[in-house]
Enzyme design. Structure first.
Site, short mmCIF file in Angstrom:
data_model
loop_
_atom_site.label_atom_id
_atom_site.label_comp_id
_atom_site.label_asym_id
_atom_site.label_seq_id
_atom_site.Cartn_x
_atom_site.Cartn_y
_atom_site.Cartn_z
N HIS A 142 -8.84 14.16 4.44
CA HIS A 142 -8.10 12.76 3.72
C HIS A 142 -8.62 11.56 4.63
CE1 HIS A 142 -4.00 12.18 1.75
NE2 HIS A 142 -4.86 10.90 1.85
N TYR A 151 1.06 14.68 0.40
CA TYR A 151 1.87 14.07 -0.82
C TYR A 151 3.08 14.80 -1.17
CZ TYR A 151 -2.58 11.49 -1.91
OH TYR A 151 -3.71 10.71 -1.78
N1 LIG Z 1 -7.67 9.56 -0.51
C1 LIG Z 1 -6.75 8.46 0.01
O1 LIG Z 1 -6.57 8.04 1.05
C2 LIG Z 1 -6.06 8.11 -1.16
C3 LIG Z 1 -5.30 6.67 -1.08
C4 LIG Z 1 -4.28 6.36 -2.06
C5 LIG Z 1 -4.31 7.07 -3.34
N2 LIG Z 1 -5.03 8.25 -3.52
C6 LIG Z 1 -4.96 8.92 -4.76
O2 LIG Z 1 -5.31 8.07 -5.70
C7 LIG Z 1 -4.26 8.04 -6.68
C8 LIG Z 1 -4.34 6.75 -7.33
O3 LIG Z 1 -4.09 5.62 -6.62
P1 LIG Z 1 -2.65 4.71 -6.37
O4 LIG Z 1 -1.37 5.70 -7.12
O5 LIG Z 1 -2.49 4.32 -5.12
O6 LIG Z 1 -2.88 3.60 -7.26
P2 LIG Z 1 -3.24 3.16 -8.61
O7 LIG Z 1 -3.74 4.47 -9.31
O8 LIG Z 1 -4.15 2.01 -8.62
O9 LIG Z 1 -1.74 2.71 -9.26
C9 LIG Z 1 -0.77 3.34 -9.58
C10 LIG Z 1 0.41 2.72 -10.22
O10 LIG Z 1 -0.27 2.01 -11.58
C11 LIG Z 1 0.78 2.33 -12.39
N3 LIG Z 1 0.02 2.56 -13.68
C12 LIG Z 1 -0.71 3.62 -14.15
N4 LIG Z 1 -1.08 3.43 -15.21
C13 LIG Z 1 -1.21 2.07 -15.75
C14 LIG Z 1 -1.43 1.38 -16.75
N5 LIG Z 1 -1.88 2.02 -17.67
N6 LIG Z 1 -0.89 0.22 -16.96
C15 LIG Z 1 -0.17 -0.50 -15.70
N7 LIG Z 1 0.28 0.43 -14.77
C16 LIG Z 1 -0.12 1.51 -14.51
C17 LIG Z 1 1.66 3.67 -11.96
O11 LIG Z 1 3.03 3.38 -12.54
P3 LIG Z 1 3.84 4.54 -13.16
O12 LIG Z 1 3.53 5.74 -12.38
O13 LIG Z 1 5.30 4.10 -12.81
O14 LIG Z 1 3.44 4.68 -14.44
C18 LIG Z 1 1.52 3.72 -10.63
O15 LIG Z 1 2.65 2.72 -9.87
C19 LIG Z 1 -2.93 8.35 -5.77
O16 LIG Z 1 -1.95 8.92 -6.71
C20 LIG Z 1 -3.58 9.57 -4.99
O17 LIG Z 1 -3.69 10.89 -5.88
C21 LIG Z 1 -5.83 8.60 -2.37
#
Ligand SMILES: NC(=O)c1ccc[n+]([C@@H]2O[C@H](COP(=O)([O-])OP(=O)(O)OC[C@H]3O[C@@H](n4cnc5c(N)ncnc54)[C@H](OP(=O)(O)O)[C@@H]3O)[C@@H](O)[C@H]2O)c1
Length: 293
Positions: A118, A56
């Site tokens: 991962h 990341y």
């Molecule tokens: N293991 C894997 O392969 C894998 C894959 C994907 C993700 N991940 C992990 O999972 C975490 C979360 O997944 P993700 O970041 O892809 O998606 P997510 O958590 O579903 O969405 C994050 C997005 O939602 C917005 N957000 C957050 N809280 C909100 C709220 N209360 N209301 C409206 N919008 C909101 C954030 O914007 P702002 O930041 O602009 O507030 C950001 O753009 C990642 O950061 C990563 O650490 C792991």
């Protein structure tokens, strides 16, 4: 009881129910400074679970923020749960320990609480100093038997550098292979789970094997560049909007709470202070109905 620090205990694993996601799509949705500030806000809001990965590029920012609080004496390392993940270009069993040590250096800690593979898909070996490479062509892949990679993960645990080890993005069949040959069982599975993708068979399988399940993309990943433009995500779902109105909560809170009750820990990513607080408060609202102890 500190409601902000509820532990979700499922099987042998133990993981805080809410953590902060830190993937910014390589700076497109937040700079390292934004992540450092987000960790600060999150600590204040009661988060004690920080989710990261070697790939990341945000681990140094997390490390700086946590070290500052620990040095100030307002935070104890043992009270924070840190996850990192092994990137695909380091599946060669000879590279696994080196990558973890690099993550520990970036995170400014002597151990992580969770070290996950991962992905099950290995890519060609890569130097730790290189850019993060995603396979785009079949020639980018390299195959290392999953069981051999897992042995190297076990070694990291045996050395005390990873308190727990687990998997991410594995199928049931791939996970069974690890269970069949492992000395140390995987204790966590990090996978996509959201109201639009419940991933039921895999979630049930993992919980049945006494693994904790962590949901990523819980909110439907609104900032993911590959999400189809204009396609409705769970945050825009009319039914969820209606439930949120009825409960006097935000749609994100309804989704996160639903997933926790479904049996997952959640790691919503946000660099927006109000959302960081909002997401943590999803954890306390429906407390009585939760599957916490
Ligand atoms: N293991 C894997 O392969 C894998 C894959 C994907 C993700 N991940 C992990 O999972 C975490 C979360 O997944 P993700 O970041 O892809 O998606 P997510 O958590 O579903 O969405 C994050 C997005 O939602 C917005 N957000 C957050 N809280 C909100 C709220 N209360 N209301 C409206 N919008 C909101 C954030 O914007 P702002 O930041 O602009 O507030 C950001 O753009 C990642 O950061 C990563 O650490 C792991």
């Amino acid at each position: 009881m500190d409601l902000h620090n509820i532990q979700l205990t499922l099987g042998s694993g133990k993981i805080p129910s809410v953590g902060l996601g830190t993937f910014t799509y390589f700076g497109k949705h937040g700079s390292p400074d934004d992540i450092e500030a987000a960790v600060d806000v999150a600590l204040e809001a009661g988060y004690r679970h920080f989710e990261s990965a070697w790939a990341y590029g945000t681990q140094e920012a997390i490390g700086r923020a946590l070290e500052k609080k620990i040095t100030e004496g307002v935070l104890d390392r043992k009270d924070v749960f840190i996850t990192t993940k092994l990137w695909n270009t380091h599946h060669n069993p000879k590279l696994v320990l080196g990558e973890l040590k690099d993550s520990l250096k970036q995170l400014r800690t002597s151990y992580v609480d969770m070290f996950l593979m991962h992905c099950p898909t290995g890519q060609k070996d890569q130097d730790l100093s290189g850019d993060v490479i995603f396979a785009t062509d079949k020639s980018d892949y390299a195959y290392y038997p999953l069981e051999d990679v897992w042995k190297a993960m076990e070694r990291c645990h045996q050395l005390g550098l990873a308190k727990n080890i687990g998997l991410s993005n594995f199928t049931i069949e791939q996970t069974k292979r690890i269970f069949e040959r492992c000395t140390i069982k995987p204790s966590n599975m990090q996978i996509e789970v959201s109201p639009y993708f419940l991933n039921e068979r895999l979630v049930k399988f993992c919980l049945g094997r006494r693994m904790t399940v962590t949901s990523f993309a819980s909110l439907g990943c609104p900032s993911n560049p590959v999400r189809l433009a204009g396609k409705q995500g769970p945050l825009e779902d009319p039914v969820l909007i209606e439930i949120a109105k009825l409960k006097g909560k935000s749609v994100a809170q309804v989704i996160l709470r639903f997933l926790i009750q479904y049996g997952c820990s959640v790691i919503p990513k946000s660099i927006t202070p109000a959302r960081i607080w909002e997401n943590m408060n999803a954890s306390t609202y429906f407390f009585l109905k939760a599957r916490h102890i």
